[in-house]
Design an enzyme around this catalytic site. Sequence first.
Site, short mmCIF file in Angstrom:
data_model
loop_
_atom_site.label_atom_id
_atom_site.label_comp_id
_atom_site.label_asym_id
_atom_site.label_seq_id
_atom_site.Cartn_x
_atom_site.Cartn_y
_atom_site.Cartn_z
N LYS A 232 -79.53 81.06 -27.33
CA LYS A 232 -78.65 80.58 -26.26
C LYS A 232 -79.32 79.44 -25.50
CE LYS A 232 -75.92 82.41 -22.36
NZ LYS A 232 -75.69 83.60 -21.52
N SER A 308 -71.05 84.75 -20.87
CA SER A 308 -71.36 83.35 -21.07
C SER A 308 -72.02 83.04 -22.40
CB SER A 308 -72.26 82.85 -19.93
OG SER A 308 -73.50 83.53 -19.93
N GLY A 329 -76.46 88.67 -17.41
CA GLY A 329 -76.60 88.90 -15.98
C GLY A 329 -75.35 89.50 -15.38
N GLY A 330 -74.24 89.41 -16.14
CA GLY A 330 -72.97 89.97 -15.69
C GLY A 330 -72.08 90.23 -16.89
N GLY A 331 -72.68 90.82 -17.92
CA GLY A 331 -71.93 91.12 -19.15
C GLY A 331 -71.97 90.01 -20.17
N SER A 332 -72.85 89.02 -19.99
CA SER A 332 -72.80 87.81 -20.81
C SER A 332 -73.16 88.02 -22.27
CB SER A 332 -73.72 86.74 -20.21
OG SER A 332 -73.18 86.26 -19.01
#
Length: 634
Positions: A232, A308, A329-332
């Site tokens: 990534k 993301s 960090g939030g489901g990425s």
Amino acid sequence: MDKKFQSRVVKAVRHSMILFLALTWQIMGKTRSVMLPAPEVDLTTVKYDPLEIEAPHITGLSLKFFVKLVELPLIGSLLVGHLKKQNKMNQMLRDTLIPEPPMFRPEFPPQEPETGVVFLKEDGKSEDRVESAVKCLPQYDPASNCNSDSTPFRYWKIRDYAYSYRSSLTTPSMVAEHVISAIEEFSNKKPSTPLLISFNADDVRKQAAASTQRFEEGKPLSILDGIFVAIKDDIDLYPHPSKGGTTWLHEFRSVEKDAVSVSRLRSCGAILVGKANMHELGMGTTGVNPNYGTARNPHDLERYTGGSSSGPAAIVASGICSAALGTDGGGSIRIPSSLCGIVGLKTTYGRTDIKGALCDGGTVEIIGPIASSVEDIILIYAAILGSSHPDKISLHPSAPCLPDLSSHENHKVTGSMRLGKYTDWFNDVFSPDISNKCEDILNMFSETYGSKIVEIVIPELDEMRTAHVVSIGSEAAAALSPDIQIGMDKKLTLDSRINFALFNSFTAADYVAAQRIRRRIMYYHMEIFKKVDVIVTPTTGMTAPLIPKSALAYGESNMKVTGNLMRFIVAANLLGLPAISIPVGYDKQGLPIGLQIIGRPWAEATILRLATAFEGLRIETKRPASYFDILKGK
């Protein structure tokens, strides 16, 4: 003094102080809610509140106009304030007395050791850990190394590639040409659907040639030698720049060497193909990126991959790479894995070293693997795991281990697991296809293994969501503060600018309040894990959303979609818990559905064991509409 009497005195004093503070606020003409200390909350009175995010869906030129308003000094503050009021953010953060002390990063109580596992040497060589991981897997059957039109579809696994290389059926150099051809085909599509932001075909050929030579000499570095892996764009891969999906971040942040996780993969012989596309700065759940083009979902090119980690998920789901590294960090990692029908692992916070990633220094984000099977997740995870020295001192991680899937006791250990399910939350999905499919697979699992499904209650889910937004948003704003001070925020995409307008509105008091909530939510979850081994949910509350045409050029802001995609995601990030998303079927439109398994701290082995068991339930799999048979070159 009697301990019970002493405890009652302490509680009485605490209640008196809370009532005194509340009364003081009332006398001052202000209204403030008062939370009971978390241990005193009566869970039998908790009612699930399916609160929806209140925010307009804006795209195209309307989004451009809205951003101009948001960034005006007075009007912008009013707009952001209205948004926060609609979603009760200030009510939770500023108008509520929260008795718990703040928890500024995850703090884990000591954990019971997992059973039926093989321990790994965290400070040893990555190659040795991978070798140990291979021994944990069921015996490989070369006869399964087939994928014809007459058999149900399945992805090629890492061990399939390894067998083909060792049997001289193909070479990494031959496969490299198939990979390069597929990547170029994707990049040349109209409209553009780039999987990679930075790619150098000659470098891929060079890595593949070195791997091919090692096989010719009979000296492969590990089973990952010759395996193609994408990284990534927010993780350093030398000599590629790390742009984080922006057009400018690399100008201020040079890449001198690989990130720690990347160097561990490289030492195992993995072929690192380049920097995968992503939602800019990881600040979104769809994967839209007007800067470089938006990665498309291989199951339906008119739909988002999720974000993301959009590029990593798409390149794995399309068959081009066996695995990828993402950040979560939030489901990425879990969101795009679910939407693309593959597997994504979010490790315990601190289990992987995040040095060399843009998230370095944060308290909610990790680096983790994305792959097409749990088996491949295990192999990549074994290569990259290892806590940083500071995290070993502060977090006291349990020794890393893997489930011994080759053991005769594996079935028995799996059957002893207790799976926690909060039914009202579980069923709160955009399409009933999701909860129905996940429910069916849970019932099938329980019937097969005899595992218990235990009903649980998780209080304050909306407070948890708010605490997460404040935490990740404040950390992102702090990290980019020097760049924002010189006006670089004006070079961000429009949806990122809206996000940062919100993030910059948070005060120090908001941040502390969020960390008080973090401690409460941690308490609830640790109590739940005294009754169950894992928590199961759908991974997302909706399947892959359609891409509005206007979003390709300008991006979009759709907080309702974000809310649906993140509904079950947040606890693993805010609390640092391990979680995995596995595919369990499709909705009526043929779009993938994911099931999420959340574990107690450091319990990667447990969730990997259960994920493998779910994967073995003969779940329907479909060949993605956009798929490349890289191993066979079709």
